[in-house]
Design an enzyme around this catalytic site. Sequence first.
Site, mmCIF file in Angstrom:
data_model
loop_
_atom_site.group_PDB
_atom_site.id
_atom_site.type_symbol
_atom_site.label_atom_id
_atom_site.label_comp_id
_atom_site.label_asym_id
_atom_site.label_seq_id
_atom_site.Cartn_x
_atom_site.Cartn_y
_atom_site.Cartn_z
ATOM 1 C CB THR A 121 33.555 7.686 -13.040
ATOM 2 O OG1 THR A 121 32.849 8.782 -12.456
ATOM 3 C CG2 THR A 121 34.469 7.076 -11.991
ATOM 4 C CD GLU A 141 34.949 4.303 -9.631
ATOM 5 O OE1 GLU A 141 35.181 3.589 -10.622
ATOM 6 O OE2 GLU A 141 33.932 5.002 -9.512
ATOM 7 C CE LYS A 198 16.922 -5.679 -7.432
ATOM 8 N NZ LYS A 198 17.409 -4.408 -7.022
ATOM 9 C CD1 TRP A 221 16.761 -9.845 -8.040
ATOM 10 C CD2 TRP A 221 18.980 -9.765 -7.792
ATOM 11 N NE1 TRP A 221 17.018 -9.044 -6.961
ATOM 12 C CE2 TRP A 221 18.378 -8.976 -6.783
ATOM 13 C CE3 TRP A 221 20.358 -9.855 -7.837
ATOM 14 C CZ2 TRP A 221 19.119 -8.291 -5.827
ATOM 15 C CZ3 TRP A 221 21.111 -9.181 -6.880
ATOM 16 C CH2 TRP A 221 20.486 -8.403 -5.886
HETATM 17 P P1 ADP Z 1 32.714 3.804 -16.761
HETATM 18 O O1 ADP Z 1 33.365 5.110 -16.853
HETATM 19 O O2 ADP Z 1 31.807 3.425 -17.881
HETATM 20 O O3 ADP Z 1 32.179 3.471 -15.425
HETATM 21 P P2 ADP Z 1 34.593 1.832 -16.199
HETATM 22 O O4 ADP Z 1 35.611 1.260 -17.107
HETATM 23 O O5 ADP Z 1 35.032 2.345 -14.904
HETATM 24 O O6 ADP Z 1 33.934 2.882 -17.053
HETATM 25 O O7 ADP Z 1 33.387 0.811 -16.035
HETATM 26 C C1 ADP Z 1 33.417 -0.154 -15.055
HETATM 27 C C2 ADP Z 1 32.231 -1.076 -15.186
HETATM 28 O O8 ADP Z 1 32.246 -1.736 -16.448
HETATM 29 C C3 ADP Z 1 32.245 -2.189 -14.178
HETATM 30 O O9 ADP Z 1 31.767 -1.783 -12.931
HETATM 31 C C4 ADP Z 1 31.351 -3.221 -14.848
HETATM 32 O O10 ADP Z 1 29.984 -2.940 -14.658
HETATM 33 C C5 ADP Z 1 31.674 -3.043 -16.301
HETATM 34 N N1 ADP Z 1 32.639 -4.052 -16.721
HETATM 35 C C6 ADP Z 1 33.971 -3.919 -16.830
HETATM 36 N N2 ADP Z 1 34.534 -5.059 -17.262
HETATM 37 C C7 ADP Z 1 33.524 -5.950 -17.436
HETATM 38 C C8 ADP Z 1 33.458 -7.309 -17.843
HETATM 39 N N3 ADP Z 1 34.521 -8.004 -18.205
HETATM 40 N N4 ADP Z 1 32.237 -7.899 -17.871
HETATM 41 C C9 ADP Z 1 31.136 -7.221 -17.520
HETATM 42 N N5 ADP Z 1 31.134 -5.943 -17.127
HETATM 43 C C10 ADP Z 1 32.309 -5.307 -17.084
#
Ligand code: ADP
Length: 534
Positions: free
Chosen positions: A184, A327, A435, A440
């Site tokens: 990540t 994940e 917040k 929210w």
């Molecule tokens: P990073 O390494 O940046 O965490 P990830 O691809 O694992 O890369 O990121 C996952 C996060 O990206 C998700 O938990 C969410 O917050 C955001 N995300 C992924 N797809 C979407 C989507 N379609 N709309 C909004 N947020 C998204």
Amino acid sequence: MKGNMQNMDLTIPKLIEHAERYTSDTLIVSRETDNSILKKTTGECLNQSRKIAKLLQSLKVGKGDRVATIAWNNSRHFEIYFGVTGMGGVLHTINPRLFPEQLIYILNHAEDKVVFVDDTFLPLIEGVQDHLEFSPVIILMGPKKEINFDIKNLHFYDEMVEQSEPISDWVEVDEGDAAALCYTSGTTGNPKGVLYSHRSTVLHTWASGNALRFDTTSSVLPVVPMFHVNAWGTPYAALMTGCKLILPGQALDGASLFELISAENPNILMGVPTVWLGLLNYLSEQNLTLEGVDSVMVGGSAAPLAMIKEFNEKHNTFLVHGWGMTEMSPLGTMNLQTKKMKELPNEERYELQTKQGYPLFGVEIKIVDDANNELARDGSAQGALLVRGPWIIESYFKSDSPAVDDEGWFDTGDVAKIFSDGCMQIMDRSKDVIKSGGEWISSIDLENAAVGHPDVEEACVVGVPHPKWDERPILLVICKGDLDKESINEFLGDKVAKWWLPDDIIKVDELPHGATGKLLKVELREQYKEHLME
Ligand code: ADP
């Protein structure tokens, strides 16, 4: 009573054999690092993978050893994917956009024995090599040539692979064995490793390939990088389904993508919203339209309504919103075109398309409050989004503690709503939600509304301390021409609740992005923390 059927291990070597036998003539088109376009069949690429497998064995890489790549989406990267996983190694794809300290941490943590690298990234290797606790073999993905960097233990892909014999049989692995490793991007603390198994990868491939409607008649352009969560699993899904793959290399600007699309006619595009913004701007400037693209799959960040509409109305292309994370291998939910959607008037359908959709079979989702009580699926309650399923993490690489609760639920760090029909909508990252006076505000919703304004090119909303309301949103925009706050506020007025309207709108020249293209709001919150306190 037990069923009487066989229990075949679900492994990537079996997936490779399937493709070799049944879809080996499928085309893989690739923009190479020298910008040339190369066309090969899947069979030709997998024959190279066989040679890579043998080569890795000769370099003393054994089952479970990590082999890294730092590379664009191109044919050699594809070959390495299967050369490594087909010989029992663990494919560790590295995101080159990480900071050097994170790269050093990751390479040391993963203990990579071999690192395959595109020449674009040689400076990265040169910069970090002296900080490594191990000295991996570095293989430059290309022909032998003079290079201007001082790299230790350097070899050349084409030469080494050509001299290697193909492995005669793929190595037998257990379906529970590790197949691939992704870290990540870790905006706070060190990056964490997610170690996919053969089984989790095959199951994810079945689900995603089916959902995305890949088959031998489809032609797919994954602009989403193979160095981040395996390009959402596309290389595996291509082997399973026999679809044509078009790999765009490093040329991700609107003009280059359009050139590739016009030449190769993909019917499915995959990528993050910023990439599509670049393409759409280019198309609009040049007065061009997309032909024959049925769907564009968007994930990584929320796709704005304006983008959904533009794809549909100007290019006759349906935007499929997907959501997931490293994940989760990564796909969790998708918002595919349903029968119900087709019958809706355009504006109502666009609104529905902004949501992140329904879980793929295999993924369970729920939302909970701060005390971990499950919240109603009524489209109004919002809470922490938890997931579980056979391609979702149990624990991070080399960590002794589980990443999930006693019932296997993993907290995604996202805040969501679930509607009564099961459709999920991401409201925000838990750390980004604003917040205000106990209520929210979704920074994502506000941003998406703001980018619909004709003068706004990119928008970012952050919550900053406020003397009365604890926190209030401010809107930072990159805009064409001068900032007209009144016009933006008026535009937002009928799209979001009145109390959501930002307390200030600020014009900026650029916005900070992380390694996966997401806005880095932590920095901005820090920078503007006094803005509303004065
Ligand atoms: P990073 O390494 O940046 O965490 P990830 O691809 O694992 O890369 O990121 C996952 C996060 O990206 C998700 O938990 C969410 O917050 C955001 N995300 C992924 N797809 C979407 C989507 N379609 N709309 C909004 N947020 C998204």
